[in-house]
Design a protein around this motif. Sequence first.
Motif, PDB file in Angstrom:
ATOM      1  N   PRO A   1     -24.630  -9.377  -8.543  1.00  0.00           N
ATOM      2  CA  PRO A   1     -24.115  -8.466  -7.374  1.00  0.00           C
ATOM      3  C   PRO A   1     -25.208  -8.530  -6.285  1.00  0.00           C
ATOM      4  O   PRO A   1     -24.884  -8.322  -5.106  1.00  0.00           O
TER       5      PRO A   1
ATOM      6  N   ASN B   1     -13.553 -13.965  -9.640  1.00  0.00           N
ATOM      7  CA  ASN B   1     -13.963 -12.808  -8.473  1.00  0.00           C
ATOM      8  C   ASN B   1     -15.120 -12.293  -9.182  1.00  0.00           C
ATOM      9  O   ASN B   1     -15.681 -11.362  -8.789  1.00  0.00           O
TER      10      ASN B   1
ATOM     11  N   LEU C   1     -18.821  -8.496 -10.804  1.00  0.00           N
ATOM     12  CA  LEU C   1     -17.490  -8.573 -10.685  1.00  0.00           C
ATOM     13  C   LEU C   1     -17.155  -8.134  -9.133  1.00  0.00           C
ATOM     14  O   LEU C   1     -17.881  -7.220  -8.726  1.00  0.00           O
ATOM     15  N   GLY C   2     -16.511  -8.822  -8.322  1.00  0.00           N
ATOM     16  CA  GLY C   2     -16.339  -8.581  -7.085  1.00  0.00           C
ATOM     17  C   GLY C   2     -17.031  -9.413  -6.005  1.00  0.00           C
ATOM     18  O   GLY C   2     -16.739  -9.312  -4.731  1.00  0.00           O
ATOM     19  N   TYR C   3     -18.152 -10.165  -6.463  1.00  0.00           N
ATOM     20  CA  TYR C   3     -19.037 -10.589  -5.747  1.00  0.00           C
ATOM     21  C   TYR C   3     -19.039 -12.281  -5.613  1.00  0.00           C
ATOM     22  O   TYR C   3     -19.874 -12.928  -5.174  1.00  0.00           O
TER      23      TYR C   3
ATOM     24  N   LEU D   1     -15.982 -14.575  -3.857  1.00  0.00           N
ATOM     25  CA  LEU D   1     -14.725 -14.401  -3.345  1.00  0.00           C
ATOM     26  C   LEU D   1     -14.204 -15.869  -3.221  1.00  0.00           C
ATOM     27  O   LEU D   1     -15.112 -16.791  -2.841  1.00  0.00           O
TER      28      LEU D   1
ATOM     29  N   ALA E   1     -16.097  -9.096   4.290  1.00  0.00           N
ATOM     30  CA  ALA E   1     -16.713  -9.010   3.023  1.00  0.00           C
ATOM     31  C   ALA E   1     -18.179  -9.080   3.442  1.00  0.00           C
ATOM     32  O   ALA E   1     -18.883  -8.346   2.872  1.00  0.00           O
TER      33      ALA E   1
ATOM     34  N   LEU F   1      -9.242  -8.222  -2.336  1.00  0.00           N
ATOM     35  CA  LEU F   1     -10.440  -8.357  -3.273  1.00  0.00           C
ATOM     36  C   LEU F   1     -11.601  -7.815  -2.412  1.00  0.00           C
ATOM     37  O   LEU F   1     -12.506  -7.311  -3.153  1.00  0.00           O
TER      38      LEU F   1
ATOM     39  N   ASP G   1     -12.464  -5.180  -0.947  1.00  0.00           N
ATOM     40  CA  ASP G   1     -12.663  -3.825  -1.265  1.00  0.00           C
ATOM     41  C   ASP G   1     -13.549  -3.545  -2.349  1.00  0.00           C
ATOM     42  O   ASP G   1     -14.322  -2.370  -2.719  1.00  0.00           O
ATOM     43  N   ARG G   2     -13.591  -4.548  -3.194  1.00  0.00           N
ATOM     44  CA  ARG G   2     -14.464  -4.406  -4.663  1.00  0.00           C
ATOM     45  C   ARG G   2     -15.878  -4.572  -3.992  1.00  0.00           C
ATOM     46  O   ARG G   2     -16.940  -4.258  -4.972  1.00  0.00           O
ATOM     47  N   ILE G   3     -16.167  -4.948  -3.142  1.00  0.00           N
ATOM     48  CA  ILE G   3     -17.676  -5.239  -2.539  1.00  0.00           C
ATOM     49  C   ILE G   3     -18.227  -3.918  -2.295  1.00  0.00           C
ATOM     50  O   ILE G   3     -17.557  -3.028  -1.320  1.00  0.00           O
TER      51      ILE G   3
END
Length: 377
Positions: free
Chosen positions: A195, A218, A224-226, A228, A252, A365, A367-369
């Motif tokens: 991350p 993703n 996870l989330g980092y 894109l 992002a 996606l 917003d997962r950051i």
Amino acid sequence: MPTGYVHHPHYLWHDTGTSAGLIPAAPLAGVAPGAHIESPDTTRRIHELVHACGLLRDLVPIEPRQATMVELLRVHTGAYVQHLQEQSDLRGGGDAGDGFSPVGRGSAEIARLAAGGLVDLVTAVAEGDVTNGYALLRPPGHHATADTGMGFCLINNIAVAARHAQEELGFARVAVVDVDVHHGNGTQAIFYTDPSVLTISLHQAGCFPPDSGGVEENGAGDGLGYALNVPLPPGSGQAAYLHAMHQVVLPALDRFTPDLILVAAGFDGNAWDPLARQMLCADSYRQIGRLLVDAADRLCHGRLVAAHEGGYNPWYVPHCALAFLEELAGITTPVTDPYAAIAEPYASGPLLPHQREAIDEAAYLVDRIATATNTAA
Ligand SMILES: [Zn+2]
């Protein structure tokens, strides 16, 4: 402060040999020998244009040196580095792993010179010698994974520079924005569970590598989330790219608050590129460049370092690269895009519903950051 610039004749001497475009010549199978598509020609013409237009005198030259083993092994396996060297030592050269990544004699050392040049450019930015910079290097890097070369790429230059920034320069959070028209799969894979490095790739869906770079990739575990991905439909022009910048890339970056932004600067999304089917023009790259420079100013004291990746039209890519480089330097040269009358109408088509849909899927996606406080000086 000025813009740094890394270039070296050896970058042009990375020998991709005789091929037929992408693949090795195979006369008995009907494949006649010709030039490899990743040839020095485009890169040489970029450098010559940067010189001829007068911009070169306003850039700060940074003389590259070979990346050290310590620097390489932060990213690549020892077995792969050894394989690359063995291929490079062969009289006729070899391949870095996938059959699409020719290694000429001495290419291992040249690839290390590319990675080392980028590392030193990042250091120059960190030390305040330059605000930002462009490394006009060959061979490219963004497809190379930890343990293999791929898609013309030998050493993942950006990944080596990102780890250097973290381990030697105290930059905790590094963002990689990959605007090459192909998926930045190697960089993504290297940081997939991490991350602390956000990877964002804008690319043509399903172009190269095949089946890579879907929005569902993703990140994993802590990462996870980092990772894109914005897989853009073929035929995407400036409106789609700018929508992706505003809906995905910039939000992002704002959430991630990087200490440093690295850009995988490929120009093969231009409308005349032989290895993809996108519709950008030189002004598109100018606008993308401006948005990234503005983001770096807003988030990390202007610290942005771009590494040259793809771009295979030798007469148009130089104008795309110049437009991008002018934005980094904040200088407009007298050379305007001589193809604009044809290229800009290509690029200026409206944002189409299926393009918007693909981009908006990636935007969900962001917003997962996790938002974080910038901890570096
Ligand atoms: Zn590419």
